[in-house]
Design an enzyme around this catalytic site. Structure first.
Site, PDB file in Angstrom:
ATOM      1  N   ASN A 145       0.809  -1.230   0.000  1.00 45.53           N
ATOM      2  CA  ASN A 145       0.000   0.000   0.000  1.00 45.53           C
ATOM      3  C   ASN A 145       0.840   1.277   0.000  1.00 45.53           C
ATOM      4  O   ASN A 145       0.426   2.288  -0.566  1.00 45.53           O
ATOM      5  CB  ASN A 145      -0.994  -0.002   1.166  1.00 45.53           C
ATOM      6  N   GLU A 194       4.442  -3.538  12.409  1.00 41.63           N
ATOM      7  CA  GLU A 194       3.403  -2.523  12.182  1.00 41.63           C
ATOM      8  C   GLU A 194       2.303  -3.225  11.414  1.00 41.63           C
ATOM      9  O   GLU A 194       2.467  -3.563  10.249  1.00 41.63           O
ATOM     10  CB  GLU A 194       3.992  -1.339  11.422  1.00 41.63           C
ATOM     11  N   CYS A 218      -2.933   1.295   6.650  1.00 41.56           N
ATOM     12  CA  CYS A 218      -3.054   0.665   7.982  1.00 41.56           C
ATOM     13  C   CYS A 218      -3.704   1.641   8.944  1.00 41.56           C
ATOM     14  O   CYS A 218      -4.488   1.260   9.796  1.00 41.56           O
ATOM     15  CB  CYS A 218      -1.687   0.295   8.536  1.00 41.56           C
ATOM     16  N   GLU A 246       8.280   3.331  14.622  1.00 42.11           N
ATOM     17  CA  GLU A 246       9.090   3.803  13.500  1.00 42.11           C
ATOM     18  C   GLU A 246       8.972   5.320  13.461  1.00 42.11           C
ATOM     19  O   GLU A 246       8.153   5.911  14.148  1.00 42.11           O
ATOM     20  CB  GLU A 246       8.578   3.184  12.204  1.00 42.11           C
TER      21      GLU A 246
END
Ligand code: ADP
Length: 502
Positions: free
Chosen positions: A173, A271, A305, A482
């Site tokens: 994505n 993640e 996400c 992150e």
């Protein structure tokens, strides 16, 4: 890579629309500073979601290719990169940032063809990647340790050492953004890289590795192996030569990655998915909230996400808000990403089926569809994998579409009686990635921000923030952070040294 400037971009877009592809896309894996053929010489096709047709081929990697890439990374790490002066690492990352900008259009067109996303979003992602390298370039020579007060007889201090060879498993994505977000801090810390981009979107990670090489990164420090998750990803996560894994993707695959990492006690940052709430309270600025909610769910056709896929709306403004929101959703244009639509296709036929299944089941259970609700095609060509921007209402908290990640342009609406009820609904989720809050009451905004169980909370602007701000999930959305300086620490091991000096 041929350098293109932003001004020649329209030519590249026109050319890609005319030919259906982009000339000069990388072939092979990127290992030890150059493109190499896969060990088994097998290739796979990559599809343009806007047309639903293959547009290029890439290498189908296997465990042998992963072995080569890891060996090359290990050698480069031990012989060159971990001892390269921090200031020099910073200069290389800064040059990479400029080269990404110089190649903006080429990278963006490749990203749009591969992922489907509108070209404006792809350009934004490429600019973001350049900014990520710029940010971490400045951090290379500021990774300072501490000293600890043990009194006059001792000297104790800490140093941050690179964790070693890092694996990066990248989703489809946000291919270049996710690659940059892992590569830049790993390199800044002195780590070497073996990356495995998603099989749906292999090209920009390869192009990024080539750019890094052009920026002066020594051979072998950054390697990219393409192929499927089963044939290339799994051997990488199981590889004993890997010291750390950064994985971005689904919960199911994240679980497998974590299990693979367990064998060698390899460090992981995960993640994973989300079902992020956007809480809209009655005292919000309505126009600001409507624009925010639209962007939160329809950017990248909802395949984010951290998409705001649940709208939690306070009842007194519900009818007015939903009417305006539905009108705006219906007015969004759909089309091939290179033609600059509001919303592009979804990434694959499989993804389209999955989205359609969620909405069909919600409809069967009595949900009300306020906008969209159908799979469709590019109005200009009749091709491609599209799903209409959709709003689903009349839902209860346990409904599948409220609890499960759809990963498409589908917004689930929940009604709240007041701010506390909104908070309870927001936290009633297995996920905890991000959340949005729209209100003009500062106290309520920060009270909710404190109590919402999520890694990041946006107030009055969904997706507010940048590379400076740490990002990551709670609960099933994963762990580790992150971005920001915290992201850099993921790629460091702290060593303490304590010496008796008298
Ligand atoms: P999706 O199901 O949406 O394709 P995944 O989480 O499976 O998302 O994919 C994210 C990334 O993980 C991709 O690069 C994919 O190839 C990779 N992947 C898939 N399965 C595995 C696995 N078993 N081990 C390592 N990587 C994998």
């Amino acid at each position: 890579m041929t350098t293109s400037t932003e001004t020649s971009g329209t030519d590249l877009v026109t050319e890609a629309l005319r030919t259906g592809t982009l000339a000069g896309l990388p072939e092979g894996h990127f290992i030890n500073g150059g493109f190499v053929r896969p060990a088994h010489n097998r290739r796979m096709e990559s599809f343009d979601p806007g047309r639903g047709e293959a547009f290029a081929e890439f290498a189908a990697g296997t465990a042998e290719d992963v072995d080569d890439a890891v060996a090359s990374a290990r050698h480069a790490f031990e012989t060159v990169w971990r001892d390269t002066l921090p200031v020099e690492r910073g200069r290389i990352l800064m040059r990479a940032s400029r080269l990404i900008q110089d190649n903006l259009e080429r990278l963006a067109v490749a990203e749009t063809l591969d992922s489907g996303k509108p070209i404006a979003e792809a350009r934004g992602d490429v600019r973001g990647a350049a900014r990520t390298f710029e940010y971490y370039a400045g951090a290379c020579d500021k990774l300072e340790g501490e000293s600890f007060p043990l009194g006059p007889d001792y000297l104790a201090y800490s140093i941050h050492e690179p964790v070693g060879v890092t694996a990066h498993i990248i989703p489809w994505n946000f291919p270049i953004s996710t690659a940059a977000r892992g590569f830049a801090p790993a390199l800044a810390a002195g780590c070497a890289i073996v990356a495995k981009p998603a099989e749906q979107t292999p090209f920009t990670a390869l192009m990024l590795a080539e750019i890094l090489s052009q920026a002066g990164l020594p051979d072998g420090v950054c390697n990219v192996v393409t192929g499927t998750g089963a044939e290339a990803g799994a051997p990488l996560t199981r590889h004993p030569g890997i010291d750390h894994i950064t994985f971005t993707g689904s919960v199911a695959t994240g679980r497998q990655v974590m299990k693979a990492a367990a064998d060698d006690i390899t460090r992981v940052v995960l993640e994973l998915g989300g079902k992020s709430p956007v809480v809209v309270l009655k005292d919000c600025d309505l126009d600001q909230a409507i624009a925010g909610v639209l962007g939160a769910i329809y950017e990248n056709a909802g395949q984010i996400c951290s998409a705001g896929s649940r709208l939690i709306i306070e009842r007194p403004i519900q009818d007015e808000f939903l009417a305006a929101l539905a009108a705006r959703a219906k007015a969004l244009s759909l089309g091939h990403g290179l033609r600059g639509p509001d919303v592009g296709p979804v990434n694959s036929a499989a993804q389209l089926d999955k989205i359609a299944g969620f909405v069909a089941r919600a409809r069967q259970q009595g949900a009300e569809i306020l906008a969209g609700g159908k799979a469709t095609t590019d109005p200009e060509t009749g091709k491609g994998w599209f799903y209409e921007p959709t709003i689903v209402a009349r839902l209860s908290p346990r409904d599948e579409i409220v609890q499960e990640e759809v990963f498409g342009p589908v917004l689930a609406v929940q009604s709240a009686e007041d701010a506390d009820h909104a908070l309870a609904l927001a936290n009633d989720s297995q996920y905890g990635l991000v959340a949005g809050v729209y209100t003009s009451d500062l106290g309520t905004a920060h009270r909710l921000a404190r109590r919402i169980d999520a890694g990041q909370v946006f107030i009055n602007e969904y997706f507010a923030g940048g590379i400076e701000v740490p990002f990551g999930g709670n609960k099933k959305s994963g762990f580790g952070r992150e971005k920001g300086l915290e992201g850099l620490k993921s790629y460091c091991k702290t060593k303490s040294v304590a010496a008796r000096i008298t």
